[in-house]
Design a protein around this motif. Structure first.
Motif, PDB file in Angstrom:
ATOM      1  N   PHE A   9     -46.399  91.915  50.616  1.00 55.42           N
ATOM      2  CA  PHE A   9     -47.442  91.103  51.239  1.00 55.42           C
ATOM      3  C   PHE A   9     -47.144  89.615  51.046  1.00 55.42           C
ATOM      4  O   PHE A   9     -47.319  88.806  51.966  1.00 55.42           O
ATOM      5  CB  PHE A   9     -48.810  91.450  50.649  1.00 55.42           C
ATOM      6  N   ALA A  10     -46.684  89.244  49.849  1.00 58.23           N
ATOM      7  CA  ALA A  10     -46.335  87.847  49.591  1.00 58.23           C
ATOM      8  C   ALA A  10     -45.172  87.405  50.483  1.00 58.23           C
ATOM      9  O   ALA A  10     -45.145  86.259  50.959  1.00 58.23           O
ATOM     10  CB  ALA A  10     -45.976  87.660  48.121  1.00 58.23           C
ATOM     11  N   SER A  11     -44.218  88.299  50.727  1.00 61.18           N
ATOM     12  CA  SER A  11     -43.108  87.977  51.613  1.00 61.18           C
ATOM     13  C   SER A  11     -43.605  87.718  53.029  1.00 61.18           C
ATOM     14  O   SER A  11     -43.136  86.798  53.707  1.00 61.18           O
ATOM     15  CB  SER A  11     -42.086  89.120  51.620  1.00 61.18           C
ATOM     16  N   GLY A  12     -44.561  88.524  53.469  1.00 59.10           N
ATOM     17  CA  GLY A  12     -45.140  88.303  54.789  1.00 59.10           C
ATOM     18  C   GLY A  12     -45.862  86.979  54.880  1.00 59.10           C
ATOM     19  O   GLY A  12     -45.749  86.251  55.878  1.00 59.10           O
ATOM     20  N   ALA A  13     -46.608  86.635  53.818  1.00 56.73           N
ATOM     21  CA  ALA A  13     -47.310  85.353  53.796  1.00 56.73           C
ATOM     22  C   ALA A  13     -46.328  84.187  53.836  1.00 56.73           C
ATOM     23  O   ALA A  13     -46.555  83.177  54.525  1.00 56.73           O
ATOM     24  CB  ALA A  13     -48.188  85.267  52.554  1.00 56.73           C
ATOM     25  N   ALA A  14     -45.225  84.318  53.096  1.00 58.48           N
ATOM     26  CA  ALA A  14     -44.198  83.274  53.129  1.00 58.48           C
ATOM     27  C   ALA A  14     -43.582  83.156  54.517  1.00 58.48           C
ATOM     28  O   ALA A  14     -43.290  82.042  54.992  1.00 58.48           O
ATOM     29  CB  ALA A  14     -43.115  83.579  52.092  1.00 58.48           C
ATOM     30  N   GLY A  15     -43.393  84.297  55.177  1.00 58.84           N
ATOM     31  CA  GLY A  15     -42.876  84.271  56.542  1.00 58.84           C
ATOM     32  C   GLY A  15     -43.815  83.552  57.492  1.00 58.84           C
ATOM     33  O   GLY A  15     -43.375  82.834  58.392  1.00 58.84           O
ATOM     34  N   VAL A  16     -45.120  83.737  57.293  1.00 58.67           N
ATOM     35  CA  VAL A  16     -46.111  83.045  58.130  1.00 58.67           C
ATOM     36  C   VAL A  16     -45.962  81.536  57.995  1.00 58.67           C
ATOM     37  O   VAL A  16     -45.912  80.801  58.985  1.00 58.67           O
ATOM     38  CB  VAL A  16     -47.547  83.475  57.742  1.00 58.67           C
ATOM     39  N   ARG A  26     -42.708  71.118  62.798  1.00 54.82           N
ATOM     40  CA  ARG A  26     -42.925  70.317  61.593  1.00 54.82           C
ATOM     41  C   ARG A  26     -41.613  70.152  60.829  1.00 54.82           C
ATOM     42  O   ARG A  26     -41.365  69.110  60.235  1.00 54.82           O
ATOM     43  CB  ARG A  26     -43.967  70.979  60.696  1.00 54.82           C
ATOM     44  N   TYR A  27     -40.801  71.190  60.825  1.00 57.41           N
ATOM     45  CA  TYR A  27     -39.472  71.126  60.247  1.00 57.41           C
ATOM     46  C   TYR A  27     -38.502  71.738  61.252  1.00 57.41           C
ATOM     47  O   TYR A  27     -38.858  72.658  61.984  1.00 57.41           O
ATOM     48  CB  TYR A  27     -39.390  71.877  58.915  1.00 57.41           C
ATOM     49  N   GLU A  28     -37.298  71.216  61.289  1.00 57.95           N
ATOM     50  CA  GLU A  28     -36.306  71.729  62.224  1.00 57.95           C
ATOM     51  C   GLU A  28     -35.385  72.717  61.525  1.00 57.95           C
ATOM     52  O   GLU A  28     -35.096  72.592  60.333  1.00 57.95           O
ATOM     53  CB  GLU A  28     -35.488  70.577  62.823  1.00 57.95           C
ATOM     54  N   GLY A  29     -34.934  73.700  62.287  1.00 60.16           N
ATOM     55  CA  GLY A  29     -34.041  74.717  61.752  1.00 60.16           C
ATOM     56  C   GLY A  29     -33.426  75.494  62.897  1.00 60.16           C
ATOM     57  O   GLY A  29     -33.648  75.192  64.079  1.00 60.16           O
ATOM     58  N   SER A  30     -32.653  76.501  62.568  1.00 59.90           N
ATOM     59  CA  SER A  30     -31.974  77.288  63.589  1.00 59.90           C
ATOM     60  C   SER A  30     -32.898  78.355  64.149  1.00 59.90           C
ATOM     61  O   SER A  30     -33.879  78.755  63.509  1.00 59.90           O
ATOM     62  CB  SER A  30     -30.721  77.944  62.999  1.00 59.90           C
ATOM     63  N   ILE A  31     -32.564  78.820  65.333  1.00 62.42           N
ATOM     64  CA  ILE A  31     -33.355  79.889  65.933  1.00 62.42           C
ATOM     65  C   ILE A  31     -33.181  81.182  65.153  1.00 62.42           C
ATOM     66  O   ILE A  31     -34.074  82.033  65.147  1.00 62.42           O
ATOM     67  CB  ILE A  31     -32.984  80.100  67.419  1.00 62.42           C
ATOM     68  N   VAL A  32     -32.040  81.338  64.473  1.00 64.50           N
ATOM     69  CA  VAL A  32     -31.820  82.537  63.661  1.00 64.50           C
ATOM     70  C   VAL A  32     -32.793  82.568  62.488  1.00 64.50           C
ATOM     71  O   VAL A  32     -33.423  83.595  62.197  1.00 64.50           O
ATOM     72  CB  VAL A  32     -30.367  82.587  63.155  1.00 64.50           C
ATOM     73  N   LEU A  33     -32.948  81.437  61.806  1.00 62.57           N
ATOM     74  CA  LEU A  33     -33.894  81.365  60.693  1.00 62.57           C
ATOM     75  C   LEU A  33     -35.321  81.589  61.183  1.00 62.57           C
ATOM     76  O   LEU A  33     -36.103  82.305  60.541  1.00 62.57           O
ATOM     77  CB  LEU A  33     -33.782  80.008  60.002  1.00 62.57           C
ATOM     78  N   ALA A  34     -35.661  80.986  62.318  1.00 63.51           N
ATOM     79  CA  ALA A  34     -37.005  81.174  62.866  1.00 63.51           C
ATOM     80  C   ALA A  34     -37.267  82.640  63.174  1.00 63.51           C
ATOM     81  O   ALA A  34     -38.358  83.164  62.907  1.00 63.51           O
ATOM     82  CB  ALA A  34     -37.175  80.319  64.118  1.00 63.51           C
ATOM     83  N   LEU A  35     -36.271  83.331  63.729  1.00 68.69           N
ATOM     84  CA  LEU A  35     -36.437  84.754  64.035  1.00 68.69           C
ATOM     85  C   LEU A  35     -36.617  85.567  62.762  1.00 68.69           C
ATOM     86  O   LEU A  35     -37.498  86.431  62.686  1.00 68.69           O
ATOM     87  CB  LEU A  35     -35.237  85.273  64.818  1.00 68.69           C
ATOM     88  N   LEU A  36     -35.788  85.309  61.748  1.00 72.96           N
ATOM     89  CA  LEU A  36     -35.891  86.052  60.499  1.00 72.96           C
ATOM     90  C   LEU A  36     -37.277  85.895  59.872  1.00 72.96           C
ATOM     91  O   LEU A  36     -37.870  86.862  59.384  1.00 72.96           O
ATOM     92  CB  LEU A  36     -34.812  85.591  59.526  1.00 72.96           C
ATOM     93  N   LEU A  37     -37.802  84.673  59.893  1.00 75.73           N
ATOM     94  CA  LEU A  37     -39.121  84.437  59.314  1.00 75.73           C
ATOM     95  C   LEU A  37     -40.208  85.129  60.130  1.00 75.73           C
ATOM     96  O   LEU A  37     -41.128  85.733  59.567  1.00 75.73           O
ATOM     97  CB  LEU A  37     -39.390  82.936  59.230  1.00 75.73           C
ATOM     98  N   ALA A  38     -40.126  85.029  61.454  1.00 76.36           N
ATOM     99  CA  ALA A  38     -41.151  85.642  62.300  1.00 76.36           C
ATOM    100  C   ALA A  38     -41.140  87.160  62.174  1.00 76.36           C
ATOM    101  O   ALA A  38     -42.186  87.807  62.032  1.00 76.36           O
ATOM    102  CB  ALA A  38     -40.943  85.221  63.757  1.00 76.36           C
ATOM    103  N   VAL A  39     -39.945  87.754  62.209  1.00 73.88           N
ATOM    104  CA  VAL A  39     -39.835  89.209  62.133  1.00 73.88           C
ATOM    105  C   VAL A  39     -40.246  89.721  60.750  1.00 73.88           C
ATOM    106  O   VAL A  39     -40.774  90.835  60.619  1.00 73.88           O
ATOM    107  CB  VAL A  39     -38.391  89.642  62.472  1.00 73.88           C
TER     108      VAL A  39
END
Length: 231
Positions: A9-16, A26-39
Motif C-alpha cells: 500500500f505504501a508503494s502505491g501511495a509513493a507511486g501516486v 512539477r518535476y521533469e523525467g522520462s516517460i519510462v519513469l512516469a509509466l513505472l510510477l503510474a502502473v
C-alpha cells in the motif's frame, strides 16, 4: 493487514505522489519513469490483496499475472511515442503536442496511423481488468459477498486515473498554458475513464487474449511510426 500488505500500500501511495509530480510537470523525467510510477499504483493495490482470504488472494494473483502480461504492450506503445518524438523526456513529448499538435491528428499519414494504434494498445492496457472477489446483489457486508476493502478500491481508481492522465500526456495533452490546452487534457481523461468504466462491465475479449491483442496492435503502431518518421 500484514506487513507485506502495508508495504504494498505504501508503494502505491509513493507511486501516486511520483506520478502526479511527473505528469503535472512539477518535476521533469522520462516517460519510462512516469509509466513505472503510474502502473505501480494499481499493481500495489493488487499486492495488498495477495495476503487476504482465499477468494480475494486468488483473484489478486490472477490480476497481477494479467498486468505482467500487459507489460510488453505498454513498452511497445511507449517505444512508438519515442520513435515519433525522438525523445524519452515527458516534457519533450508534451512540448511536441503543444507545438506540432496532438499526436493523434498531426504528422505524416503513416505516423498518425501508427500513433492511433499505439494509443489503442495503451487504451486496452488501461481498461483491462480481472474481476476480484465474489459479488452478489446483496449489500456490501452481506454474507456471500466478498469485495476488496474500500481503501484498496480507491487506490486502484487513483491508479486508473494516473494511467489515463499519462496516456493523455503522451498522445493528446500539450503543455497546459491556457484553457484550450486544459480542454484537451480534460476531454481525453474523461473519455479514457469512461472507456475504463465501460470495460469493467463488458467483457469484450477473453482476458488471456487481451495482452496478445494489445501487443500486436502496439507492434503495428511502432512499425508504422518508424516508417512514417517524425513530424
Amino acid at each position: 493487514m500484514s506487513v507485506r500488505s502495508r508495504v504494498a500500500f505504501a508503494s502505491g501511495a509513493a507511486g501516486v505522489v511520483g506520478a502526479t509530480l511527473l505528469i503535472s510537470g512539477r518535476y521533469e523525467g522520462s516517460i519510462v519513469l512516469a509509466l513505472l510510477l503510474a502502473v505501480s499504483i494499481r499493481t500495489a493495490a493488487l499486492g495488498v490483496l495477495v495476503g487476504a482470504g482465499p477468494i480475494l488472494a486468488g483473484g489478486a494473483a490472477r490480476a497481477l499475472r494479467a498486468r505482467a502480461w500487459l507489460a510488453p504492450a505498454w513498452a511497445i506503445a511507449l517505444a512508438a511515442v519515442v520513435a515519433r518524438t525522438g525523445s524519452t523526456a515527458l516534457a519533450d513529448v508534451r512540448g511536441g503536442n503543444a507545438v506540432i499538435g496532438p499526436a493523434l491528428f498531426n504528422g505524416p499519414a503513416l505516423t498518425v496511423a501508427g500513433t492511433w494504434l499505439a494509443f489503442a494498445a495503451a487504451g486496452i492496457a488501461l481498461i483491462a481488468r480481472t474481476p476480484i472477489g465474489a459479488e452478489t446483489a446483496a449489500g456490501r457486508a452481506a454474507a456471500g459477498r466478498v469485495v476488496p476493502p474500500a481503501a484498496v478500491t480507491r487506490l486502484e481508481a487513483i491508479g486508473v486515473l494516473a494511467e489515463a492522465a499519462l496516456i493523455v500526456s503522451l498522445f493528446i495533452g500539450p503543455q497546459v498554458v491556457d484553457g484550450v490546452d486544459a480542454a484537451w487534457w480534460a476531454g481525453g481523461i474523461v473519455a479514457l475513464l469512461a472507456a475504463a468504466w465501460y470495460g469493467r462491465r463488458v467483457r469484450l475479449l477473453m482476458p488471456f487474449s487481451l495482452p496478445v491483442v494489445a501487443g500486436a496492435i502496439a507492434t503495428g503502431g511502432l512499425v508504422l511510426v518508424s516508417l512514417g518518421g517524425k513530424p
